[in-house]
Motif scaffolding. Sequence first.
Motif, PDB file in Angstrom:
ATOM      1  N   VAL A  92      -2.204  -3.913   8.258  1.00  0.00           N
ATOM      2  CA  VAL A  92      -3.263  -2.906   8.318  1.00  0.00           C
ATOM      3  C   VAL A  92      -4.501  -3.530   8.933  1.00  0.00           C
ATOM      4  CG1 VAL A  92      -2.461  -1.531   6.359  1.00  0.00           C
ATOM      5  CG2 VAL A  92      -4.084  -3.389   5.971  1.00  0.00           C
ATOM      6  N   GLY A 107       3.779  -4.066   6.859  1.00  0.00           N
ATOM      7  CA  GLY A 107       2.606  -3.668   6.091  1.00  0.00           C
ATOM      8  C   GLY A 107       1.271  -4.042   6.698  1.00  0.00           C
ATOM      9  N   ASP A 116      -5.824  -3.073  -0.150  1.00  0.00           N
ATOM     10  CA  ASP A 116      -5.290  -1.792   0.302  1.00  0.00           C
ATOM     11  C   ASP A 116      -5.486  -0.724  -0.779  1.00  0.00           C
ATOM     12  OD1 ASP A 116      -3.603  -0.128   2.134  1.00  0.00           O
ATOM     13  OD2 ASP A 116      -2.230  -0.218   0.424  1.00  0.00           O
ATOM     14  N   LEU A 160      -4.126  -1.035  16.094  1.00  0.00           N
ATOM     15  CA  LEU A 160      -3.874  -2.445  15.772  1.00  0.00           C
ATOM     16  C   LEU A 160      -3.865  -3.286  17.050  1.00  0.00           C
ATOM     17  CD1 LEU A 160      -1.048  -2.128  13.067  1.00  0.00           C
ATOM     18  CD2 LEU A 160      -3.506  -2.331  12.707  1.00  0.00           C
ATOM     19  N   THR A 200      -2.534  -7.239   4.966  1.00  0.00           N
ATOM     20  CA  THR A 200      -1.286  -6.512   4.722  1.00  0.00           C
ATOM     21  C   THR A 200      -1.501  -5.588   3.526  1.00  0.00           C
ATOM     22  OG1 THR A 200      -0.430  -8.342   3.402  1.00  0.00           O
ATOM     23  CG2 THR A 200       0.253  -8.244   5.723  1.00  0.00           C
ATOM     24  N   ASP A 201      -0.698  -4.553   3.465  1.00  0.00           N
ATOM     25  CA  ASP A 201      -0.887  -3.538   2.429  1.00  0.00           C
ATOM     26  C   ASP A 201      -0.223  -3.887   1.100  1.00  0.00           C
ATOM     27  OD1 ASP A 201       1.788  -3.063   2.930  1.00  0.00           O
ATOM     28  OD2 ASP A 201       1.476  -1.047   3.748  1.00  0.00           O
ATOM     29  N   LEU A 240      -8.824   2.196   6.445  1.00  0.00           N
ATOM     30  CA  LEU A 240      -7.572   1.521   6.771  1.00  0.00           C
ATOM     31  C   LEU A 240      -6.919   2.173   7.991  1.00  0.00           C
ATOM     32  CD1 LEU A 240      -6.162   1.290   3.148  1.00  0.00           C
ATOM     33  CD2 LEU A 240      -6.994  -0.623   4.529  1.00  0.00           C
ATOM     34  N   HIS A 241      -6.496   1.344   8.932  1.00  0.00           N
ATOM     35  CA  HIS A 241      -5.765   1.823  10.107  1.00  0.00           C
ATOM     36  C   HIS A 241      -4.366   1.219  10.085  1.00  0.00           C
ATOM     37  CE1 HIS A 241      -9.290   3.479  12.185  1.00  0.00           C
ATOM     38  NE2 HIS A 241      -9.941   2.427  11.739  1.00  0.00           N
ATOM     39  N   ARG A 242      -3.390   2.051  10.393  1.00  0.00           N
ATOM     40  CA  ARG A 242      -2.002   1.591  10.432  1.00  0.00           C
ATOM     41  C   ARG A 242      -1.322   1.878  11.783  1.00  0.00           C
ATOM     42  NH1 ARG A 242      -0.847   0.598   5.117  1.00  0.00           N
ATOM     43  NH2 ARG A 242      -2.178   1.674   3.633  1.00  0.00           N
ATOM     44  N   ASP A 243      -1.950   2.701  12.608  1.00  0.00           N
ATOM     45  CA  ASP A 243      -1.289   3.086  13.862  1.00  0.00           C
ATOM     46  C   ASP A 243      -1.291   1.918  14.847  1.00  0.00           C
ATOM     47  OD1 ASP A 243      -3.649   3.972  16.047  1.00  0.00           O
ATOM     48  OD2 ASP A 243      -4.232   4.063  13.935  1.00  0.00           O
ATOM     49  N   ARG A 244      -0.179   1.763  15.505  1.00  0.00           N
ATOM     50  CA  ARG A 244       0.059   0.620  16.387  1.00  0.00           C
ATOM     51  C   ARG A 244      -0.994   0.503  17.494  1.00  0.00           C
ATOM     52  NH1 ARG A 244       4.322  -3.421  16.669  1.00  0.00           N
ATOM     53  NH2 ARG A 244       4.017  -4.419  18.662  1.00  0.00           N
TER      54      ARG A 244
END
Length: 139
Positions: free
Chosen positions: A117, A115, A60, A95, A54-55, A88-92
């Motif tokens: 990631v 959050g 992070d 994920l 988590t960010d 770091l990747h955050r796009d659904r």
Amino acid sequence: MADRTISDIATKLKAIDVAMLVTKTGSEDAIAARPMSNNKDVSREDGTTFHFATDDGRIDDDLKRSDQCGATYSEGDFYCAVQGTGKLHRDRATLEQHWVPDLETWFENGLDTEGLVLIEVTPARIAWWEGREQGELTP
């Protein structure tokens, strides 16, 4: 030196659930390490590994300041040190591609965890030791 391929080493890393993921931290670029699961998500082509976090923690911030990172693995008489870069990747969609159900043990709300990631570690150098054999690979 013994001959091993990236695929050989990736197979071994897949079998070792937890690595110590290392980043540079703080204004002095001190070293910080923390245990992270690779969820058996290791590329046989280049040894890239994927780790969820988590960010809201230091990792992070560390990777935002410097993408240089590493990971160490050990099991029995096998040891491996990976040096490379972290992204770091955050796009659904990304994920979802790397999510496994066992992660719900750590992330109660699954992919909807606030959050969440994905850390992608791409190796530049992989050193390994097993018994009296050792080697180094540069993917």
